[in-house]
Design a protein around this motif. Structure first.
Motif, PDB file in Angstrom:
ATOM      1  N   LYS A   4       0.832  -1.198   0.000  1.00 26.33           N
ATOM      2  CA  LYS A   4       0.000   0.000   0.000  1.00 26.33           C
ATOM      3  C   LYS A   4       0.864   1.244   0.000  1.00 26.33           C
ATOM      4  CE  LYS A   4      -3.989   2.171   2.162  1.00 26.33           C
ATOM      5  NZ  LYS A   4      -5.045   2.068   3.190  1.00 26.33           N
ATOM      6  N   PHE A   6       1.325   5.292   0.994  1.00 23.33           N
ATOM      7  CA  PHE A   6       0.908   6.278   1.992  1.00 23.33           C
ATOM      8  C   PHE A   6       1.530   7.624   1.638  1.00 23.33           C
ATOM      9  CE2 PHE A   6       0.787   2.165   3.984  1.00 23.33           C
ATOM     10  CZ  PHE A   6      -0.364   2.187   4.764  1.00 23.33           C
ATOM     11  N   LYS A  17       1.385   6.700   9.787  1.00 23.14           N
ATOM     12  CA  LYS A  17       0.256   6.124   9.045  1.00 23.14           C
ATOM     13  C   LYS A  17       0.497   4.648   8.740  1.00 23.14           C
ATOM     14  CE  LYS A  17      -1.552  10.242   6.676  1.00 23.14           C
ATOM     15  NZ  LYS A  17      -1.849  10.846   5.354  1.00 23.14           N
ATOM     16  N   VAL A  18       1.731   4.332   8.351  1.00 19.65           N
ATOM     17  CA  VAL A  18       2.081   2.938   8.045  1.00 19.65           C
ATOM     18  C   VAL A  18       1.863   2.061   9.262  1.00 19.65           C
ATOM     19  CG1 VAL A  18       3.966   1.370   7.441  1.00 19.65           C
ATOM     20  CG2 VAL A  18       3.731   3.549   6.232  1.00 19.65           C
ATOM     21  N   ARG A  19       2.390   2.506  10.394  1.00 17.45           N
ATOM     22  CA  ARG A  19       2.277   1.690  11.611  1.00 17.45           C
ATOM     23  C   ARG A  19       0.837   1.586  12.096  1.00 17.45           C
ATOM     24  NH1 ARG A  19       7.204   4.250  12.138  1.00 17.45           N
ATOM     25  NH2 ARG A  19       8.965   2.830  12.429  1.00 17.45           N
ATOM     26  N   SER A  20       0.084   2.676  11.915  1.00 17.26           N
ATOM     27  CA  SER A  20      -1.308   2.671  12.351  1.00 17.26           C
ATOM     28  C   SER A  20      -2.142   1.671  11.567  1.00 17.26           C
ATOM     29  CB  SER A  20      -1.887   4.077  12.200  1.00 17.26           C
ATOM     30  OG  SER A  20      -3.259   4.090  12.527  1.00 17.26           O
ATOM     31  N   GLU A  21      -1.891   1.578  10.253  1.00 17.26           N
ATOM     32  CA  GLU A  21      -2.714   0.701   9.420  1.00 17.26           C
ATOM     33  C   GLU A  21      -2.139  -0.695   9.255  1.00 17.26           C
ATOM     34  OE1 GLU A  21      -4.777   0.667   4.989  1.00 17.26           O
ATOM     35  OE2 GLU A  21      -4.373   2.540   6.045  1.00 17.26           O
ATOM     36  N   LEU A  22      -0.818  -0.797   9.104  1.00 18.41           N
ATOM     37  CA  LEU A  22      -0.211  -2.101   8.819  1.00 18.41           C
ATOM     38  C   LEU A  22       0.493  -2.711  10.021  1.00 18.41           C
ATOM     39  CD1 LEU A  22       1.279  -1.503   5.251  1.00 18.41           C
ATOM     40  CD2 LEU A  22      -0.981  -2.352   5.886  1.00 18.41           C
ATOM     41  N   GLU A  59      -0.605  -9.250   9.965  1.00 17.19           N
ATOM     42  CA  GLU A  59      -1.647  -8.222  10.016  1.00 17.19           C
ATOM     43  C   GLU A  59      -2.489  -8.364  11.265  1.00 17.19           C
ATOM     44  OE1 GLU A  59      -3.485  -6.533   6.483  1.00 17.19           O
ATOM     45  OE2 GLU A  59      -2.876  -8.369   5.476  1.00 17.19           O
ATOM     46  N   ASP A  60      -3.156  -7.291  11.607  1.00 18.18           N
ATOM     47  CA  ASP A  60      -4.011  -7.250  12.799  1.00 18.18           C
ATOM     48  C   ASP A  60      -5.146  -8.249  12.673  1.00 18.18           C
ATOM     49  OD1 ASP A  60      -6.529  -5.757  14.256  1.00 18.18           O
ATOM     50  OD2 ASP A  60      -4.618  -5.464  15.281  1.00 18.18           O
ATOM     51  N   ASN A  62      -8.124  -7.969  13.082  1.00 19.11           N
ATOM     52  CA  ASN A  62      -9.354  -7.441  12.496  1.00 19.11           C
ATOM     53  C   ASN A  62      -9.427  -7.600  10.989  1.00 19.11           C
ATOM     54  OD1 ASN A  62     -10.292  -6.621  14.999  1.00 19.11           O
ATOM     55  ND2 ASN A  62      -9.259  -4.622  14.852  1.00 19.11           N
ATOM     56  N   ASN A  63      -8.329  -7.922  10.349  1.00 22.26           N
ATOM     57  CA  ASN A  63      -8.341  -8.039   8.881  1.00 22.26           C
ATOM     58  C   ASN A  63      -8.811  -9.409   8.411  1.00 22.26           C
ATOM     59  OD1 ASN A  63      -6.212  -9.741   9.283  1.00 22.26           O
ATOM     60  ND2 ASN A  63      -4.658  -8.416   8.382  1.00 22.26           N
TER      61      ASN A  63
END
Length: 367
Positions: A4, A6, A17-22, A59-60, A62-63
């Motif tokens: 992805k 950013f 942003k990277v750490r927050s999403e990935l 990945e988290d 939630n994914n």
């Protein structure tokens, strides 16, 4: 692997942003500054673009990765294939981190310098990423070198460095052959006799080499301290009993091929490692980091309190010492840099070790 892009005004913002999403396991594939926006080619502003990737296994939850994994457990063959795929993905991620990750400007120069000093890729990445998260911009190479030292020392802070020295009555030195255990033992004895006026005794269990016994006898005669030779655990216990009223007893152990697993078992049959003793693993800074890791693994059954690094005068790179202290969260008791007794031995702090590992970075860039 999910990839992805950013964008943010600054690199630290993009990294957040990277750490927050990935998450923190994301791999940075590329980063660059681009001009965006504007009107009719005017009033464009700089934006930092970061391309990042994540291994699906990291990945988290939630994914949906966890749910997918649960379904795959119903098929052993599918699960086995997926395990092989995930292994390949992890190896690919490691390869990308090693060869493709780029940091902006002088941060990349710092990263490459750390690698050249044999700091492990993992710890070098951690240092640079910590610096990129810092709100205050770094203005020059000297400041960057200083901050790198601080970050490295922070990673080593869990270890016990330097003092307390001689806080146990019995001191055991062990390690592979040729690292300078006997000479280091003599230096410690000279320190205790000359500076502390302590009553000191030697025990050697290195009965495989007569030269080693003769060398220690020479030091014992010079310092006017007794020497006991132990050929068995029973001899060792008797020697300890004879030294019951001594302030400090320094124990030399045989140096053997560290790849011989039986050697450690023999050592445990010769020496009694108990609560009255401090045990120091002696490593030569001229050794490769991979060999140091193998040596530590062989001696892991022995309680290791601190490390001693020798031959600092024979190498310009001490990154392997930094790696060992971070990996095992062990401090450094002493560092030696020559053969002179009682000189050429000193304590070292985490900050000093970190500073020496990056010494010269700023000078090389500014000259």
């Amino acid at each position: 692997m999910r990839v992805k892009k950013f964008q943010a005004e600054t690199l630290p913002d993009a990294m957040r942003k990277v750490r927050s999403e990935l998450g923190t396991d994301a791999v940075i594939l590329n980063s660059k500054v681009r001009k965006t926006g504007g009107f009719l080619g005017l009033f464009k502003k700089n934006m930092t673009e970061v391309i990042a990737a994540i291994d699906p296994a990291d990945e988290d939850e939630n994914n949906g990765a966890r749910k997918k994994a649960e379904k795959q457990r119903t098929s052993p063959l599918t699960n086995q294939n997926d395990n092989e795929i995930m292994k390949e993905l992890k190896e690919l991620r490691s390869l990308i981190q090693e060869r493709e990750q780029k940091y902006p400007g002088m941060y990349q120069e710092a990263f490459e310098f750390l690698i050249s000093q044999e700091i492990s890729q993992e710890y070098a990445h951690t240092v640079i990423e910590k610096l990129l998260q810092h709100e205050k911009a770094i203005s020059d190479y000297e400041e960057l070198e200083q901050r790198i030292s601080v970050q490295l020392s922070e990673q080593m802070k869990a270890g016990n460095f330097g003092d307390p020295v001689f806080d146990k009555k019995f001191i055991h030195l062990f390690g592979p052959t040729g690292v300078g255990k006997t000479t280091t033992l003599a230096k410690l004895a000279a320190e205790a006799v000359l500076n502390y006026q302590w009553k000191v005794g030697f025990i050697t269990t290195d009965t495989y080499r007569m030269a080693a016994i003769d060398q220690l006898k020479t030091y014992a005669n010079i310092l006017d301290v007794p020497l006991e030779v132990a050929y068995s655990l029973e001899d060792y216990k008797k020697a300890k009993a004879r030294y019951s009223d001594f302030d400090l007893v320094l124990v030399d152990t045989p140096g053997r091929n560290f790849r011989d697993a039986s050697f450690v078992k023999e050592l445990q049959q010769m020496v009694h490692f108990d609560q009255e003793s401090d045990n120091f693993l002696v490593l030569a800074l001229t050794s490769k980091y991979s060999d140091m890791k193998d040596i530590y693994a062989q001696f892991a059954e022995i309680p290791i309190h601190q490390l001693i690094f020798t031959k600092a005068d024979e190498t310009s790179s001490i990154g392997s010492a930094v790696n060992m202290t971070i990996q095992h969260q062990l401090g450094v008791a002493f560092m030696t840099d020559g053969q002179n007794v009682p000189d050429d031995i000193r304590t070292v702090s985490a900050m000093e070790l970190a500073g020496r590992s990056v010494e010269g970075f700023a000078h090389e860039r500014s000259s």
